[in-house]
Design an enzyme around this catalytic site. Structure first.
Site, PDB file in Angstrom:
ATOM      1  CG  MET A  39      41.702  76.177  -1.926  1.00 13.35           C
ATOM      2  SD  MET A  39      41.867  77.769  -1.076  1.00 13.35           S
ATOM      3  CE  MET A  39      40.161  78.303  -1.014  1.00 13.35           C
ATOM      4  N   GLY A  41      41.837  73.418   4.275  1.00 12.94           N
ATOM      5  CA  GLY A  41      42.654  73.327   5.484  1.00 12.94           C
ATOM      6  C   GLY A  41      42.982  71.900   5.893  1.00 12.94           C
ATOM      7  CB  ILE A  42      44.353  70.617   9.141  1.00 14.68           C
ATOM      8  CG1 ILE A  42      45.683  71.373   9.138  1.00 14.68           C
ATOM      9  CG2 ILE A  42      44.499  69.263   9.831  1.00 14.68           C
ATOM     10  CD1 ILE A  42      46.826  70.693   8.441  1.00 14.68           C
ATOM     11  CE  LYS A  52      36.571  60.659  11.276  1.00 12.77           C
ATOM     12  NZ  LYS A  52      37.529  61.631  11.266  1.00 12.77           N
ATOM     13  CB  ALA A 183      39.204  62.670  18.698  1.00 10.11           C
ATOM     14  CB  VAL A 269      51.015  64.436  22.807  1.00 12.17           C
ATOM     15  CG1 VAL A 269      51.373  63.001  23.128  1.00 12.17           C
ATOM     16  CG2 VAL A 269      52.084  65.048  21.897  1.00 12.17           C
ATOM     17  CG  ASP A 310      41.566  73.733  15.494  1.00  5.50           C
ATOM     18  OD1 ASP A 310      40.420  73.631  15.983  1.00  5.50           O
ATOM     19  OD2 ASP A 310      42.102  72.834  14.829  1.00  5.50           O
ATOM     20  CG  HIS A 443      10.215  49.358  15.768  1.00  4.81           C
ATOM     21  ND1 HIS A 443      11.155  48.947  16.690  1.00  4.81           N
ATOM     22  CD2 HIS A 443       9.700  48.221  15.220  1.00  4.81           C
ATOM     23  CE1 HIS A 443      11.203  47.616  16.697  1.00  4.81           C
ATOM     24  NE2 HIS A 443      10.333  47.149  15.814  1.00  4.81           N
TER      25      HIS A 443
END
Length: 464
Positions: A39, A41-42, A52, A183, A269, A310, A443
């Site tokens: 669940m 996915g990739i 990450k 990436a 690749v 994808d 700032h």
């Protein structure tokens, strides 16, 4: 066995599929989701999230080595690769469990198994208990993609790795070759290089991070080289000779073939769409280079069948898949849906330094015939960047000289993957240079550089 009937069947529970299922359930549909592995996915299990987590460890390790700069002391900085990987897997596991919870909460039927579309509106799922037959008015294909393997460069999991092996490594590389500097390749190169591997990156195109603005690529490359990486551009790995404990790579560069020895190779690749064994050809679905051909609304041309993420082609990004998932669910519900525009989707790369962009590069804007104004601002001119000890970076903005439309924004440096969203929102709201100039930025923040870059495009920069 009688077929179970649904309004929607989603095949694949990655960031495209599970989001489509949730949005459809919110809109009152009876939804089933089929997943053959994990669940989330990739992305969640073997991609965006665990990488990450690894990169965060390498970032902290890098900072430990810089402790003295900050007036701190660390006794011999060291790491335990097994523990670093374990944390990464725990992060992925926690989130994967979260997706299962969301399916229950939204009353979505989850079926673990391998799906095949047997006819229009019919799906057969091979599960551990046998086959389940499902029917639905709508089907969403969200089967994702896998690593492309080139002949002779296939992964063996020991010395030649894909991203999966790199996320759960059998050993710490000493001499590492990374093939491909998109990436995925550059993130792994960044991680292992920071952890102490002697790292070489081979890129077939004329520059690393080839989809980014040329100026940003050049800046990033300079930083990678400074960190000890070897970068080979316009180069191609022709073959890998494998022997015990070493791999000899034949690398063609400048018309000559050089031989280099490594103990580990990561192949990054590109990717191949998961479009096999789904029954698509029999249905008349058009497939082009392993990707399903769709219109701007992700329709395949077969009534009731959509393809998102994808499997439906570039850009191969989780957030694009999720957005498409929402769009198709709303289309099915008869709502007015907006197609996803590829040029309004940000790309983020979490190497060190980070890289992020949205819209057109300077070269692309010129190629499209725009007369442009370009602004730049360096991190070295920003108080917060200097206070953070992160003075290497830049923000670049590209405007239409005639209308003031923000055509593109490109960044390299600390936390730019978070900053880019300011420009993404700006483009979505059809902002002009005037709006951005009149916006008050807090700032001291890194975001002030976004303001200064806009000002620079119009000759009004303050701190440079």
């Amino acid at each position: 066995m009688a077929a179970k009937n649904f309004d929607l069947i989603v095949i694949g529970a990655g960031p495209g599929g599970y989001v489509a299922a949730i949005r459809a359930a919110q809109l009152g549909m009876n939804v089933a989701i089929v997943e053959r592995e994990n669940m989330g996915g990739i992305c969640l299990n073997w991609g965006c999230i665990p990488t990450k987590a690894l990169l965060r460890s390498s970032e902290v390790f890098h900072l430990m080595h810089r402790a003295k700069e900050f007036g701190l002391s660390v006794e011999k900085a060291d790491f335990d690769l097994g523990a670093v990987v374990k944390r990464s897997r725990q992060v992925a596991g926690q989130l994967s469990g979260g997706i299962s919870h969301l399916m229950k909460k939204n009353k979505i039927t989850t079926i673990m198994g391998t799906a095949k579309i047997t006819a229009k509106g019919k799906v057969s799922v091979k599960t551990e208990k046998g086959a389940e037959e499902l029917t639905a008015k709508h089907i969403v294909l969200a089967t994702g993609a896998r690593a492309r393997e080139l002949p002779g460069l296939e992964a063996d999991g020991e010395m030649v790795w894909t991203y999966r092996h790199a996320l759960n490594p059998p050993h710490m590389p000493k001499k590492l070759l990374v093939i491909g500097s998109g990436a995925i390749g550059i993130e792994f190169a960044s991680f292992y290089n920071t952890m102490g591997a002697e790292t070489t990156v081979v890129e077939v195109m004329d520059r690393v991070l080839p989809v980014e603005d040329a100026e940003i690529s050049a800046f990033a490359k300079k930083q990678f080289v400074k960190q000890g990486m070897k970068i080979m551009e316009k180069a191609m790995v022709k073959q890998l000779d494998r022997a015990k404990g070493k791999v000899t790579a034949h690398i063609e560069v400048g018309g000559k073939v050089e031989k280099h020895e490594f103990d580990t190779v990561i192949s990054a690749v590109g990717i191949v769409g998961n479009c096999e064994d789904l029954g698509l050809e029999e249905l008349g679905v058009k497939i082009d280079r392993t990707h399903v051909v769709t219109d701007e609304f992700c329709r395949t041309g077969v009534d009731g069948l959509y393809a998102i993420g994808d499997i439906a082609g570039a850009p191969w990004l989780a957030h694009k898949a999720s957005h498409e998932g929402v769009m198709v669910a709303e289309l099915m519900a008869g709502m007015h849906a907006h197609p996803v525009k590829p040029e309004s989707i940000a790309g983020c790369t979490y190497c060190h330094p980070q890289v992020a962009s949205v819209g057109y590069s300077e070269a692309k804007a010129k190629e499209l015939g725009y007369e442009i104004k370009v602004g730049r601002f360096p991190f070295i001119g920003n108080g917060k960047a200097i206070a953070l000890g992160e003075a290497e970076g830049m923000v670049k903005t590209v405007f239409d000289a005639k209308t003031g439309e923000l055509l593109g924004a490109h960044m390299v440096g600390a936390e730019v993957t978070e900053l880019i969203q300011g420009y993404v929102v700006g483009r979505q709201l059809e902002t002009t240079e005037e709006d951005l100039m009149n916006t008050v930025f807090p700032h001291p923040t890194l975001s002030e550089m976004m303001h200064e870059s806009v000002l620079d495009a119009y000759g009004r920069v303050i701190h440079m």
